[in-house]
Design a protein around this motif. Structure first.
Motif, PDB file in Angstrom:
ATOM      1  N   ILE A 202       0.840  -1.204   0.000  1.00 52.80           N
ATOM      2  CA  ILE A 202       0.000   0.000   0.000  1.00 52.80           C
ATOM      3  C   ILE A 202       0.872   1.250   0.000  1.00 52.80           C
ATOM      4  O   ILE A 202       0.538   2.261  -0.648  1.00 52.80           O
ATOM      5  N   SER A 203       1.994   1.179   0.688  1.00 58.51           N
ATOM      6  CA  SER A 203       2.851   2.362   0.842  1.00 58.51           C
ATOM      7  C   SER A 203       3.423   2.858  -0.474  1.00 58.51           C
ATOM      8  O   SER A 203       3.695   4.052  -0.628  1.00 58.51           O
ATOM      9  N   ASP A 204       3.646   1.958  -1.442  1.00 53.47           N
ATOM     10  CA  ASP A 204       4.203   2.402  -2.724  1.00 53.47           C
ATOM     11  C   ASP A 204       3.180   2.288  -3.867  1.00 53.47           C
ATOM     12  O   ASP A 204       3.557   2.298  -5.045  1.00 53.47           O
ATOM     13  N   ASN A 205       1.917   2.178  -3.504  1.00 53.98           N
ATOM     14  CA  ASN A 205       0.825   2.153  -4.491  1.00 53.98           C
ATOM     15  C   ASN A 205       0.977   1.052  -5.547  1.00 53.98           C
ATOM     16  O   ASN A 205       0.644   1.245  -6.720  1.00 53.98           O
ATOM     17  N   SER A 206       1.510  -0.100  -5.119  1.00 50.53           N
ATOM     18  CA  SER A 206       1.720  -1.190  -6.082  1.00 50.53           C
ATOM     19  C   SER A 206       0.725  -2.330  -5.920  1.00 50.53           C
ATOM     20  O   SER A 206       0.873  -3.379  -6.547  1.00 50.53           O
ATOM     21  N   VAL A 207      -0.290  -2.136  -5.077  1.00 54.23           N
ATOM     22  CA  VAL A 207      -1.245  -3.205  -4.806  1.00 54.23           C
ATOM     23  C   VAL A 207      -1.947  -3.644  -6.079  1.00 54.23           C
ATOM     24  O   VAL A 207      -2.013  -4.840  -6.398  1.00 54.23           O
ATOM     25  N   LEU A 208      -2.492  -2.696  -6.825  1.00 53.44           N
ATOM     26  CA  LEU A 208      -3.255  -3.051  -8.034  1.00 53.44           C
ATOM     27  C   LEU A 208      -2.389  -3.746  -9.069  1.00 53.44           C
ATOM     28  O   LEU A 208      -2.821  -4.718  -9.704  1.00 53.44           O
ATOM     29  N   ASP A 209      -1.167  -3.265  -9.254  1.00 56.51           N
ATOM     30  CA  ASP A 209      -0.268  -3.900 -10.222  1.00 56.51           C
ATOM     31  C   ASP A 209      -0.005  -5.350  -9.833  1.00 56.51           C
ATOM     32  O   ASP A 209      -0.009  -6.245 -10.686  1.00 56.51           O
TER      33      ASP A 209
END
Length: 311
Positions: A202-209
């Motif tokens: 979540i911290s680096d906004n990579s969840v969706l990827d």
């Protein structure tokens, strides 16, 4: 002004380099493989091919000697061979049998993405699976591997049972057999570990990827589902999204758990502050039931038995 060529000749003679060079050439030309190559390709080589290819011939002989002495070579795992290239002598490197075997093993291992799994998982095969008390599970796994066709949907397996009965090993055996027989790419996720890692993402906004990559894998396996710390966010926005996609796209999916499907439904229904999330849990369970059929595995703890046999 002195001629450069005379100075160079004098320098070479003073350092005995002409003698060394001639010895090297003699050694190269006396090499049986070099002689065989020159005889076999005489008609294909240009008149000055030997002169122009002296460095290539020396490289060939030198690398061949290093291989024979088990010394470090220019291209580890590769054997030099002489070839004709545009009427001149050239050298190429062909992989040795050991190198080919190692590359094939690496390619096979790359098909099964199981970085977080136990060590014996990587060597698991259906042939070596201890079927005592686990016949139904093994038969179902064999049938899946036999029927599997890329692009065609068939139900995976939901393997339930106590700790250590061989659920994870059977997942690995299916993945490894399909990799070996059909080059199938499998991703195995240890769910408790995955739930922590995806939360950190979540911290680096990579969840969706990460979710998008996971949901598209040809064969996906969830190991120890229900062993994670319950989280409505993980259940709905991660697990639910992946399972929905795989159900829609008819992609084979496996599960293993210490919980039976009814027990997993109860686990999934736990919401925040003790609230009942049965409706949301039912959506998850409907997807799991569509994707996989439950098989309960019984028998003794394989890990404990293995330790006892070594004592």
């Amino acid at each position: 002004m002195k001629e450069v060529s005379k100075d160079l000749g004098k320098y070479l003679n003073q350092h005995n380099w002409r003698e060394r060079y001639n010895k090297i050439l003699q050694k190269v030309h006396n090499d049986p493989d070099v002689q065989n190559f020159l005889r076999a390709h005489q008609s294909q080589l240009a008149p000055d091919a030997i002169r122009k290819g002296a460095a290539k011939l020396y490289e060939f002989v030198n690398e061949k000697e290093k291989l024979a002495k088990h010394e470090d070579t220019f291209a580890p795992g590769y054997k030099p061979r002489l070839i004709v290239n545009n009427h001149l002598i050239d050298i190429s490197y062909a992989p040795e049998p050991k190198k080919i075997a190692e590359d094939n093993a690496a390619a096979l291992a790359a098909l099964v993405d199981a970085a977080k799994m136990p060590k014996d998982f990587k060597n698991a095969t259906l042939d070596n699976y201890d079927s005592h008390g686990r016949e139904v599970a093994l038969d179902a796994a064999l049938a899946f591997v036999e029927r599997y066709r890329p692009g065609e949907f068939q139900q995976g397996l939901y393997l339930s049972g106590n700790y250590g009965v061989g659920k994870t090993y059977l997942l690995g055996a299916v993945a490894n057999d399909l990799a070996r027989k059909q080059n199938v790419h499998t991703l195995i996720l240890h769910v408790p570990t995955f739930s922590v890692e995806i939360r950190d993402a979540i911290s680096d906004n990579s969840v969706l990827d990460r979710v998008h990559k996971i949901q598209r894998v040809p064969l996906l396996m969830f190991d120890d589902i229900g062993g994670e710390t319950q989280s409505p966010w993980f259940r709905d926005d991660v697990l639910g999204v992946i399972l929905q996609y795989r159900m829609q796209e008819r992609l084979p999916t496996f599960f293993s758990s210490n919980l039976t499907i009814p027990n997993l439904a109860e686990f999934m229904a736990a919401g925040k502050n003790g609230q009942d999330d049965s409706l949301k849990a039912n959506r998850i369970m409907a997807r799991i039931n569509f994707l996989a059929k439950e098989i309960n595995i019984e028998g003794p703890d394989r890990r404990t038995a293995s330790v006892q046999n070594q004592e």
